[in-house]
Design an enzyme around this catalytic site. Sequence first.
Site, PDB file in Angstrom:
ATOM      1  N   ASP A 102      -0.189  -7.787   1.874  1.00  0.00           N
ATOM      2  CA  ASP A 102       0.210  -6.386   1.721  1.00  0.00           C
ATOM      3  C   ASP A 102       1.733  -6.254   1.805  1.00  0.00           C
ATOM      4  O   ASP A 102       2.272  -5.704   2.763  1.00  0.00           O
ATOM      5  CB  ASP A 102      -0.479  -5.533   2.790  1.00  0.00           C
ATOM      6  CG  ASP A 102      -0.267  -4.051   2.584  1.00  0.00           C
ATOM      7  OD1 ASP A 102       0.284  -3.673   1.535  1.00  0.00           O
ATOM      8  OD2 ASP A 102      -0.629  -3.266   3.482  1.00  0.00           O
ATOM      9  N   HIS A 143       0.807  -1.219   0.000  1.00  0.00           N
ATOM     10  CA  HIS A 143       0.000   0.000   0.000  1.00  0.00           C
ATOM     11  C   HIS A 143       0.844   1.274   0.000  1.00  0.00           C
ATOM     12  O   HIS A 143       0.324   2.378  -0.080  1.00  0.00           O
ATOM     13  CB  HIS A 143      -0.996   0.000   1.171  1.00  0.00           C
ATOM     14  CG  HIS A 143      -0.413   0.321   2.505  1.00  0.00           C
ATOM     15  ND1 HIS A 143      -0.174  -0.628   3.462  1.00  0.00           N
ATOM     16  CD2 HIS A 143      -0.029   1.496   3.049  1.00  0.00           C
ATOM     17  CE1 HIS A 143       0.325  -0.054   4.543  1.00  0.00           C
ATOM     18  NE2 HIS A 143       0.434   1.237   4.309  1.00  0.00           N
ATOM     19  N   SER A 154       4.717   2.134   8.495  1.00  0.00           N
ATOM     20  CA  SER A 154       4.351   1.285   7.369  1.00  0.00           C
ATOM     21  C   SER A 154       5.592   0.750   6.669  1.00  0.00           C
ATOM     22  O   SER A 154       6.495   1.495   6.329  1.00  0.00           O
ATOM     23  CB  SER A 154       3.514   2.085   6.366  1.00  0.00           C
ATOM     24  OG  SER A 154       2.273   2.412   6.902  1.00  0.00           O
TER      25      SER A 154
END
Length: 239
Positions: free
Chosen positions: A108, A65, A206
Amino acid sequence: MQLLLLLPTAFFLPPGVLTGWITGGKEARAHSKPYMAFLNISMKHGHERCGGFLIQKNFVLTAAHCDLGKIVVYLGAHNVTKRERSQQCLAVRRKIPHPKYNKTWENDLMLLKLKGKAKLTKAVQLVPLPEASEEMMLRDICYVVGWGNTRARGFSLPSTTLQEVNLKVLKADRCTHYPQFIPTSMLCVGDPRELQHLMFILQGDSGGPLVCDGTAQGIVSFVSVYIPWIQKTMRKLED
């Protein structure tokens, strides 16, 4: 402060939101995590950031992402607002998200093939990946590192320096009441100091890794689940 990390959702916010939190942690000793990569992402209306980690001289593993624009990778960084002599800046040749990533909590992860090869130094090193069949042991102490926000409540600018927090691997049933938790491909980990309550599910920057005994065990997923895909993809791109 208690926290819950789920792999593949650990270290990542839901799709479309990039920076997570490392709460209750501390600033890491400068360049003590030499595999860490800082990803500067250029978008139409500004910049975003993600973390990642160096697994080969020309490959970085991060979150799928994070593919929101042009990515420049900085290795050997501690304070990302300064031009440190240890830093190496590398452009990205190719972005390869996992083929089953569909902008949900699963799969992901993304490989970045760099245009050049990193020069290994004291501040820039590779981090080992686990064996494909390797399993985590309960009560193992691990840690998460990243440049994300340091408060889970209220406004906080992302950290300028690398932060870290220790975590402990827990039984899967401690996380099964969370609808996002998938026991076959996720780990349940939490704050080793106090495990009475698990309050947060998205801690850490992230794309950053969960590191246990010197091995990157997690990203957006329990990494060992994806080792065959990672290795196959790197070999194909090298060929």
